[in-house]
Design a protein around this motif. Structure first.
Motif, mmCIF file in Angstrom:
data_model
loop_
_atom_site.group_PDB
_atom_site.id
_atom_site.type_symbol
_atom_site.label_atom_id
_atom_site.label_comp_id
_atom_site.label_asym_id
_atom_site.label_seq_id
_atom_site.Cartn_x
_atom_site.Cartn_y
_atom_site.Cartn_z
ATOM 1 N N GLY A 70 0.847 -1.328 0.173
ATOM 2 C CA GLY A 70 0.072 0.122 -0.059
ATOM 3 C C GLY A 70 0.778 1.320 0.045
ATOM 4 N N ALA A 71 1.966 1.215 0.289
ATOM 5 C CA ALA A 71 3.010 2.313 0.338
ATOM 6 C C ALA A 71 3.104 2.931 -1.266
ATOM 7 N N ARG A 72 3.699 4.165 -1.127
ATOM 8 C CA ARG A 72 4.038 4.844 -2.570
ATOM 9 C C ARG A 72 5.590 4.813 -2.610
ATOM 10 N N ILE A 73 5.952 4.281 -3.692
ATOM 11 C CA ILE A 73 7.393 4.106 -4.059
ATOM 12 C C ILE A 73 7.749 4.917 -5.411
ATOM 13 N N ARG A 74 9.138 5.172 -5.299
ATOM 14 C CA ARG A 74 9.634 5.912 -6.167
ATOM 15 C C ARG A 74 10.921 5.069 -6.960
ATOM 16 N N LEU A 75 10.730 5.157 -8.444
ATOM 17 C CA LEU A 75 11.993 4.358 -9.059
ATOM 18 C C LEU A 75 13.193 5.649 -9.160
ATOM 19 N N MET A 76 14.296 5.735 -8.614
ATOM 20 C CA MET A 76 15.023 6.931 -8.718
ATOM 21 C C MET A 76 15.655 7.317 -10.143
ATOM 22 N N SER A 77 15.915 6.144 -10.949
ATOM 23 C CA SER A 77 16.455 6.398 -12.339
ATOM 24 C C SER A 77 15.461 7.378 -13.218
ATOM 25 N N ASN A 78 14.011 7.073 -13.105
ATOM 26 C CA ASN A 78 13.395 7.758 -13.689
ATOM 27 C C ASN A 78 12.246 8.771 -13.118
ATOM 28 N N GLN A 79 12.329 8.645 -11.537
ATOM 29 C CA GLN A 79 11.450 9.491 -10.859
ATOM 30 C C GLN A 79 9.951 9.175 -11.129
ATOM 31 N N THR A 80 9.540 8.068 -11.541
ATOM 32 C CA THR A 80 8.187 7.728 -11.621
ATOM 33 C C THR A 80 7.717 6.954 -10.238
ATOM 34 N N GLU A 81 6.385 7.278 -9.922
ATOM 35 C CA GLU A 81 5.888 6.850 -8.565
ATOM 36 C C GLU A 81 4.974 5.884 -8.914
ATOM 37 N N HIS A 82 4.816 4.860 -7.791
ATOM 38 C CA HIS A 82 3.826 3.570 -8.028
ATOM 39 C C HIS A 82 3.358 3.534 -6.733
ATOM 40 N N GLU A 83 2.068 2.696 -6.604
ATOM 41 C CA GLU A 83 1.626 2.127 -5.259
ATOM 42 C C GLU A 83 2.036 0.398 -5.291
ATOM 43 N N VAL A 84 2.639 0.235 -4.128
ATOM 44 C CA VAL A 84 2.905 -1.226 -4.013
ATOM 45 C C VAL A 84 1.463 -2.028 -3.884
ATOM 46 N N LEU A 85 1.300 -2.772 -4.812
ATOM 47 C CA LEU A 85 -0.035 -3.517 -4.862
ATOM 48 C C LEU A 85 0.308 -5.005 -4.108
ATOM 49 N N SER A 86 1.586 -5.649 -4.299
ATOM 50 C CA SER A 86 1.537 -6.931 -3.294
ATOM 51 C C SER A 86 3.193 -7.017 -3.209
ATOM 52 N N LEU A 87 3.647 -7.732 -2.193
ATOM 53 C CA LEU A 87 4.679 -8.067 -1.597
ATOM 54 C C LEU A 87 4.859 -9.303 -1.410
ATOM 55 N N GLY A 88 6.083 -10.082 -1.764
ATOM 56 C CA GLY A 88 6.118 -11.472 -1.586
ATOM 57 C C GLY A 88 7.464 -12.174 -1.565
ATOM 58 N N VAL A 89 7.770 -13.264 -0.887
ATOM 59 C CA VAL A 89 9.002 -14.256 -1.078
ATOM 60 C C VAL A 89 8.622 -15.282 -1.846
ATOM 61 N N PHE A 90 9.775 -15.849 -2.410
ATOM 62 C CA PHE A 90 9.727 -17.252 -2.919
ATOM 63 C C PHE A 90 10.155 -18.211 -2.043
ATOM 64 N N THR A 91 9.311 -19.470 -1.698
ATOM 65 C CA THR A 91 9.863 -20.358 -0.669
ATOM 66 C C THR A 91 9.962 -21.930 -1.369
ATOM 67 N N PRO A 92 10.204 -22.294 -2.432
ATOM 68 C CA PRO A 92 10.354 -21.669 -3.506
ATOM 69 C C PRO A 92 8.946 -20.976 -4.407
ATOM 70 N N LYS A 93 7.660 -21.436 -3.830
ATOM 71 C CA LYS A 93 6.755 -21.193 -4.102
ATOM 72 C C LYS A 93 6.375 -19.512 -3.918
ATOM 73 N N ALA A 94 5.626 -18.593 -4.690
ATOM 74 C CA ALA A 94 5.518 -17.490 -4.409
ATOM 75 C C ALA A 94 4.401 -17.267 -2.989
ATOM 76 N N LYS A 95 4.963 -16.603 -2.104
ATOM 77 C CA LYS A 95 4.065 -16.387 -0.915
ATOM 78 C C LYS A 95 4.200 -15.052 -0.776
ATOM 79 N N GLU A 96 2.795 -14.297 -0.468
ATOM 80 C CA GLU A 96 2.624 -12.953 0.006
ATOM 81 C C GLU A 96 2.980 -12.707 1.410
ATOM 82 N N VAL A 97 3.654 -11.562 1.495
ATOM 83 C CA VAL A 97 3.958 -10.984 2.984
ATOM 84 C C VAL A 97 3.524 -9.544 2.876
#
Length: 600
Positions: free
Chosen positions: A223-250
């Motif tokens: 849900g946080a707003r992030i910025r990519l520093m090379s092009n200064q574009t902003e986006h909202e984080v829709l999902s975060l996760g890790v591989f365990t090795p299957k994708a698992k949301e955190v």
């Protein structure tokens, strides 16, 4: 203990076939990351191509939870890496996200070319290196000699090297404990502004660009707003996760953790590998150094057989480019093949893999032109131009000089094959820099070679001369003056630009003759004669002729005056001449591969 102090980020590095993927399998099994029902060999090699060829192409990141002998539960982020020289860029990116590396050496083969290259990459990244001697169960294993090689060639202390047999599962517990005790926890401040390094990214049809990120400082939450520093574009984080090795949301990724981030980025070029992700409201002042820009070494043209699918090829290349930062492309046109793209690769295997992925994953039928390297052309005014396509080469009167790229190549081989390999390097215009015996049976050769001589079939020839035992690693050393010429291939006087090549002047006639002979075998017979010529400028240096299909036009003439038959033959001759003027020769795809197959 803080959560950060219980994290261990490490890579597994080794020469190709020394057992990286098998050891990764055993680690996943031992910590219970995959159940026995789900288990298959080479768990992390999930691409069909990887499983078929038995090589790792893409680096993979997987999170494991390990209960140590000291009673603590540790979070391991394992990044599995490729071993082939063409994918060393994948290795360098993976190491930048780690604090330690498991260096695997095969007890039967010893230290090989990519072992040295990968160990130096790890040392450059200031990683803690844990030496592991694998395949100790084999009868030909020589543990003491392997330890000596690790110390003498790599300069690492091998007295505490862990002895394993990844295949049989021996020594796996010792490896897990060594990760806990020898690999340091990640540095960084959880309270500092967010700094995340983009380690990898790929395109998903449903989610857009998926970013694999290592959090260097701070925390990122859903849900946080992030910025990519090379092009200064902003986006909202829709999902975060890790591989365990299957994708698992955190819910969040904290300092030191490695996971994936989805924020609905549709334009694939926005998610640059090596870029820094930061918080839009509380940005970091300085981006992370990122990765050094990698430059392609080998170029070839890719064209669709069905010309209507040019746009599909463009889309496919853009999606692959996101997943492979070492790959370049730009549009080009060819008189023989129509519209296509000039593509840059790190080597021949890399080129082969990209072409095969395009054909499989995007269902494209492609023709690839002969591979070439980047030359520096000096004109009469002394200005330097870079040329990666023989078709763009100016006329000889406008060229003052050539410079071609050279590499420093390291070959490790059994001494039995030394004579044949020395001859191969001499034939390829190589200059010997060093010859060193690692032990009575193994030799390390260092040669300076023109890259143009290596990209054609050097690796295949090296493997066949050494019966598969020689290993090869190289890096670009710079540009040197060269006496080069452009050889044009012509069919009935018409230049086929896609078959032109640049060659050393002394070898041009031999290569041109071989090419013409190969083309004669490949081009099917037509109703008219086809002249295959190789030319340097206006001078023809080789010629072959594909004879016309014969039809017996005098079959119905019985007896009578010979002039009746002569009239029919003359008529046939005139017809063939007219057909030759207007007839179009279809060039089969094999002809474009002929340049690769031309042997010494």
């Amino acid at each position: 203990m803080s959560l950060q102090s219980l994290i261990r980020n490490f890579s597994i590095i080794a020469h190709i076939d020394h057992g990286k993927s098998t050891l990764a399998d055993r680690l996943l099994e031992r910590v219970g990351a995959v159940s026995s029902r789900e288990f298959k060999d080479r768990v992390l090699d999930d691409m069909d191509l990887e499983r078929e060829r038995g090589i790792t192409i893409k680096a993979r990141a997987v999170r494991l939870n390990y209960q140590s002998l000291n009673g603590q539960t540790y979070t391991f982020n394992l990044i599995d890496t490729p071993g082939h020289v063409d994918f060393s860029y994948e290795v360098s990116r993976s190491l930048a996200a780690c604090e330690g590396a498991l260096l695997i050496v095969d007890a039967t083969q010893g230290v090989e070319a990519q072992t040295i290259a990968n160990a130096y990459l790890a040392i450059e990244n200031n990683l803690e290196i844990v030496p592991i001697i694998n395949k100790i169960d084999l009868a030909s294993a020589d543990i003491e000699k392997t330890k000596e090689q690790i110390e003498d060639i790599l300069g690492l202390d091998a007295s505490g090297a862990i002895l394993t047999s990844a295949k049989e599962g021996k020594g796996i517990d010792e490896v897990l404990e060594a990760i806990v005790t020898q690999v340091p926890p990640p540095k960084g401040e959880a309270t500092a502004p967010l700094q995340g390094l983009i380690v990898d990214s790929w395109f998903d049809n449903y989610q857009g660009a998926v970013i694999l990120v290592k959090i260097m400082n701070g925390i990122v939450q859903k849900g946080a707003r992030i910025r990519l520093m090379s092009n200064q574009t902003e986006h909202e984080v829709l999902s975060l996760g890790v591989f365990t090795p299957k994708a698992k949301e955190v819910a969040a990724l904290s300092v030191g953790e490695v996971g994936f981030l989805v924020s609905g980025i549709r334009d694939v070029s926005e998610a640059k590998i090596g870029d820094t992700v930061t918080d839009a409201k509380r940005p970091t002042e300085n981006p992370i150094a990122g990765y050094k820009e990698v430059k392609p070494l080998v170029f070839c043209g890719l064209y669709t057989i069905d010309t209507d699918r040019f746009e599909d090829l463009r889309d496919a290349l853009e999606k692959l480019r996101l997943n492979d930062a070492s790959f370049r492309f730009e549009p080009e046109t060819s008189l023989a093949l129509g519209f296509g793209f000039r593509c840059g690769f790190l080597g021949l295997l890399h080129m082969e893999i990209i072409k095969e992925r395009l054909e499989r994953e995007y269902r494209l039928s492609l023709i690839g032109t002969a591979p070439t390297v980047v030359y520096h052309i000096i004109d009469q005014k002394g200005e330097v131009t870079q040329i990666d396509n023989p078709a763009k080469l100016p006329s000889p009167d406008k060229i003052f000089g050539f410079k071609e790229p050279y590499i420093d190549g390291v070959i490790i081989t059994k001494s039995d094959f030394l004579g044949a390999i020395l001859k191969l390097c001499q034939d390829r215009r190589g200059t010997q820099k060093e010859l060193k015996y690692l032990d009575p049976n193994r030799v390390m050769l260092t040669y300076e070679l023109p890259l143009n001589e290596v990209v054609l079939d050097f690796y295949d020839r090296l493997k066949s001369l050494s019966k598969g035992y020689a290993s090869f690693d190289y890096e670009l050393s710079g540009y040197k003056d060269a006496d080069l010429v452009k050889v044009d291939i012509m069919l009935n006087g018409e230049t086929v630009d896609a078959l032109s090549f640049i060659s050393d002047r002394n070898k041009s006639q031999i290569r041109a003759r071989l090419m013409a002979e190969k083309m004669k075998e490949i081009i099917p017979k037509q109703m008219f004669e086809v002249a295959i010529q190789a030319a340097i400028g206006s001078k023809i240096i080789a010629r072959e002729t594909v004879k016309a299909l014969k039809k017996n036009v005098t079959a119905k003439c019985y007896g009578g005056d010979i002039s009746r038959k002569r009239k029919l033959w003359e008529k046939q001759k005139e017809g063939k001449k007219r057909m030759k003027q207007v007839g179009r020769i279809e060039i089969p795809q094999e002809a474009f591969l002929a340049a690769l197959k031309v042997q010494d």
